[in-house]
Design an enzyme around this catalytic site. Structure first.
Site, PDB file in Angstrom:
ATOM      1  N   ASP A  81       1.095  -1.272   0.257  1.00 53.47           N
ATOM      2  CA  ASP A  81      -0.072   0.145   0.213  1.00 53.47           C
ATOM      3  C   ASP A  81       0.838   1.431   0.149  1.00 53.47           C
ATOM      4  O   ASP A  81       1.690   1.361   0.806  1.00 53.47           O
ATOM      5  CB  ASP A  81      -0.520   0.136   1.293  1.00 53.47           C
ATOM      6  CG  ASP A  81      -1.840   0.477   1.378  1.00 53.47           C
ATOM      7  OD1 ASP A  81      -2.315   1.676   0.302  1.00 53.47           O
ATOM      8  OD2 ASP A  81      -1.993   1.201   2.266  1.00 53.47           O
ATOM      9  N   HIS A  82       0.617   2.749  -0.712  1.00 53.90           N
ATOM     10  CA  HIS A  82       1.317   3.570  -1.160  1.00 53.90           C
ATOM     11  C   HIS A  82       3.313   3.139  -0.451  1.00 53.90           C
ATOM     12  O   HIS A  82       3.517   3.546  -0.360  1.00 53.90           O
ATOM     13  CB  HIS A  82       0.752   4.281  -0.215  1.00 53.90           C
ATOM     14  CG  HIS A  82      -0.300   4.796  -0.717  1.00 53.90           C
ATOM     15  ND1 HIS A  82      -0.885   5.745  -0.867  1.00 53.90           N
ATOM     16  CD2 HIS A  82      -1.391   5.103   0.505  1.00 53.90           C
ATOM     17  CE1 HIS A  82      -2.078   6.603  -0.797  1.00 53.90           C
ATOM     18  NE2 HIS A  82      -2.210   5.939  -0.008  1.00 53.90           N
ATOM     19  N   ASP A 103       3.105   4.901  -6.075  1.00 50.44           N
ATOM     20  CA  ASP A 103       2.501   5.953  -5.118  1.00 50.44           C
ATOM     21  C   ASP A 103       3.486   6.825  -5.502  1.00 50.44           C
ATOM     22  O   ASP A 103       4.679   7.358  -4.599  1.00 50.44           O
ATOM     23  CB  ASP A 103       1.874   5.767  -4.209  1.00 50.44           C
ATOM     24  CG  ASP A 103       1.075   7.413  -3.396  1.00 50.44           C
ATOM     25  OD1 ASP A 103       1.139   8.484  -4.513  1.00 50.44           O
ATOM     26  OD2 ASP A 103       0.777   7.481  -2.804  1.00 50.44           O
ATOM     27  N   GLU A 133      -2.061   6.220  -8.552  1.00 51.58           N
ATOM     28  CA  GLU A 133      -2.486   7.273  -8.354  1.00 51.58           C
ATOM     29  C   GLU A 133      -2.514   7.616  -9.453  1.00 51.58           C
ATOM     30  O   GLU A 133      -0.926   8.620  -9.192  1.00 51.58           O
ATOM     31  CB  GLU A 133      -2.299   7.940  -7.351  1.00 51.58           C
ATOM     32  CG  GLU A 133      -2.961   8.596  -5.967  1.00 51.58           C
ATOM     33  CD  GLU A 133      -3.066   8.594  -4.432  1.00 51.58           C
ATOM     34  OE1 GLU A 133      -3.193   7.944  -4.012  1.00 51.58           O
ATOM     35  OE2 GLU A 133      -3.384   9.603  -4.091  1.00 51.58           O
ATOM     36  N   HIS A 183      -7.039  10.357   3.697  1.00 49.91           N
ATOM     37  CA  HIS A 183      -6.551   9.007   4.288  1.00 49.91           C
ATOM     38  C   HIS A 183      -7.003   9.899   6.063  1.00 49.91           C
ATOM     39  O   HIS A 183      -7.474  11.481   6.662  1.00 49.91           O
ATOM     40  CB  HIS A 183      -4.895   8.731   5.025  1.00 49.91           C
ATOM     41  CG  HIS A 183      -4.861   8.674   3.273  1.00 49.91           C
ATOM     42  ND1 HIS A 183      -4.487   8.968   1.670  1.00 49.91           N
ATOM     43  CD2 HIS A 183      -5.422   7.511   2.619  1.00 49.91           C
ATOM     44  CE1 HIS A 183      -4.050   8.751   1.899  1.00 49.91           C
ATOM     45  NE2 HIS A 183      -4.949   7.299   1.223  1.00 49.91           N
ATOM     46  N   GLY A 184      -7.423   9.093   7.006  1.00 45.76           N
ATOM     47  CA  GLY A 184      -6.933   9.271   8.407  1.00 45.76           C
ATOM     48  C   GLY A 184      -9.128   9.253   9.033  1.00 45.76           C
ATOM     49  O   GLY A 184      -9.438   8.885   8.311  1.00 45.76           O
ATOM     50  N   HIS A 211      -9.597   5.593  -1.345  1.00 48.65           N
ATOM     51  CA  HIS A 211      -8.178   5.319  -0.774  1.00 48.65           C
ATOM     52  C   HIS A 211      -9.047   6.232   0.486  1.00 48.65           C
ATOM     53  O   HIS A 211     -10.142   6.741  -0.243  1.00 48.65           O
ATOM     54  CB  HIS A 211      -7.541   6.305  -0.575  1.00 48.65           C
ATOM     55  CG  HIS A 211      -6.331   5.477  -1.487  1.00 48.65           C
ATOM     56  ND1 HIS A 211      -5.234   5.024  -1.102  1.00 48.65           N
ATOM     57  CD2 HIS A 211      -6.165   4.536  -3.085  1.00 48.65           C
ATOM     58  CE1 HIS A 211      -4.211   4.239  -2.257  1.00 48.65           C
ATOM     59  NE2 HIS A 211      -5.325   3.991  -2.969  1.00 48.65           N
ATOM     60  N   GLY A 213     -10.901   5.313   3.140  1.00 53.16           N
ATOM     61  CA  GLY A 213     -12.690   4.518   3.120  1.00 53.16           C
ATOM     62  C   GLY A 213     -13.339   5.143   4.237  1.00 53.16           C
ATOM     63  O   GLY A 213     -14.651   4.889   4.432  1.00 53.16           O
ATOM     64  N   ASN A 233      -9.570   0.907   0.488  1.00 54.78           N
ATOM     65  CA  ASN A 233      -8.996   0.869   1.060  1.00 54.78           C
ATOM     66  C   ASN A 233      -9.625   1.445   2.408  1.00 54.78           C
ATOM     67  O   ASN A 233     -10.321   2.572   3.159  1.00 54.78           O
ATOM     68  CB  ASN A 233      -7.605   1.893   1.186  1.00 54.78           C
ATOM     69  CG  ASN A 233      -7.172   1.248  -0.239  1.00 54.78           C
ATOM     70  OD1 ASN A 233      -6.970   0.214  -1.133  1.00 54.78           O
ATOM     71  ND2 ASN A 233      -5.366   1.867  -0.416  1.00 54.78           N
TER      72      ASN A 233
HETATM   73 ZN    ZN Z   1      -4.439   5.371   0.339  1.00 50.53          ZN
END
Ligand code: ZN
Length: 283
Positions: A81-82, A103, A133, A183-184, A211, A213, A233
């Site tokens: 991931d990333h 990424d 991405e 994110h977060g 991303h 999610g 994600n």
């Molecule tokens: Zn992500």
């Protein structure tokens, strides 16, 4: 069973839903995610984010993910991931990851394209599939910090025409698109532009990835899937569920053993992952 990213996304495409990707930062989360998928009889993607490598090195956590995936009763893709550095992408390939996210979205378009093509050629030669991405999410993958509100996130949304050219020139298997998620943890409900997803799905013809999610409403997920999202994600809220269960276990004061705390966190993460998988399956 261990399967490739392309194969698992084909299942989602056939079912017209999305497969969840969950970060496995350690033994408890890996087990939580794979057992959740097995109990629901759904495919799943377990991911190792390069930013999490400081907590568990890919040589250990990646090996654990691959072992768990091979032993699983459902299709499991083991995904980087990333991946930001070429070194981490190649390490993941050598270990046997079946999906790689390169990424390079922080780079200018032409550089993103060149780096993505390089990783895609290497991955395909080794039998793995690639996600890249285009466009920018307003926050980097971190999993522990609140996301701020960018002044104009729509300036960074994925452009459908650029996406078509990017996919053709790189040969990637899945594309992460920016359409309003972050994110977060969200401070307020995110505003998502599903037309970006629909237009990118039409222009690229490949599975699209969402991303950030965690914190999107069930209706937001439904609309994103209807527009063409096939991989979601999800990590922050699962981690939070584990954290809160651990805190409750410690506050109860009934144990002095870390394994009791870890077990409580594992159970809570598994329940949270099940809820997410059900939602992504359209249930
Ligand atoms: Zn992500």
């Amino acid at each position: 069973m261990l399967v490739g990213l392309k194969e698992i996304l084909k299942i989602a495409e056939a079912d017209k839903n999305a497969v969840g990707m969950f970060n496995g930062t350690g033994f408890d989360s890996i087990r939580a995610v794979i057992e959740a998928a097995e109990e629901l009889n759904r495919p799943v993607i377990i991911g190792h984010a390069e930013v999490h490598n400081v907590y568990s090195d890919i040589s250990i956590v990646g090996a654990a993910m691959l072992a768990a995936a091979k032993a699983a009763k459902v299709p499991v893709c083991v995904h980087l991931d990333h991946g930001v550095t070429l070194e981490m992408c190649y390490r993941a390939l050598r270990i046997g990851f079946t999906g790689i996210m390169i990424d390079a979205s922080a780079l200018p378009y032409e550089e993103n394209l060149a780096v993505t093509r390089q990783v895609t050629e290497a991955a395909h030669a080794m039998g793995a599939d690639v996600e890249a991405e285009l466009g920018k999410l307003s926050t980097p993958e971190a999993g522990s910090t609140d996301c701020g509100s960018p002044t104009k996130p729509e300036d960074f949304y994925t452009d459908p025409d650029e996406a078509r050219e990017f996919c053709e020139k790189t040969g990637i298997d899945a594309l992460a698109v920016a359409f309003g998620t972050a994110h977060g943890f969200y401070k307020s409900q995110p505003k998502l532009d599903f037309s970006v997803v629909r237009n990118c799905a039409a222009s690229t013809g490949i599975p699209l990835v969402m991303h950030g999610g965690s914190g999107v409403s069930p209706d937001g997920f439904r609309q994103a899937i209807a527009a063409g999202i096939r991989k979601i994600n999800y990590y922050s809220y699962m981690s939070k569920a584990g954290y809160e269960a651990a805190a409750r276990c410690i506050a109860a004061g009934s144990t002095k053993y870390l394994h009791d705390v870890e077990f409580a966190a594992y159970q809570a993460m598994k329940e949270d992952a099940k809820q997410a998988i059900r939602m992504f399956s359209g249930e």
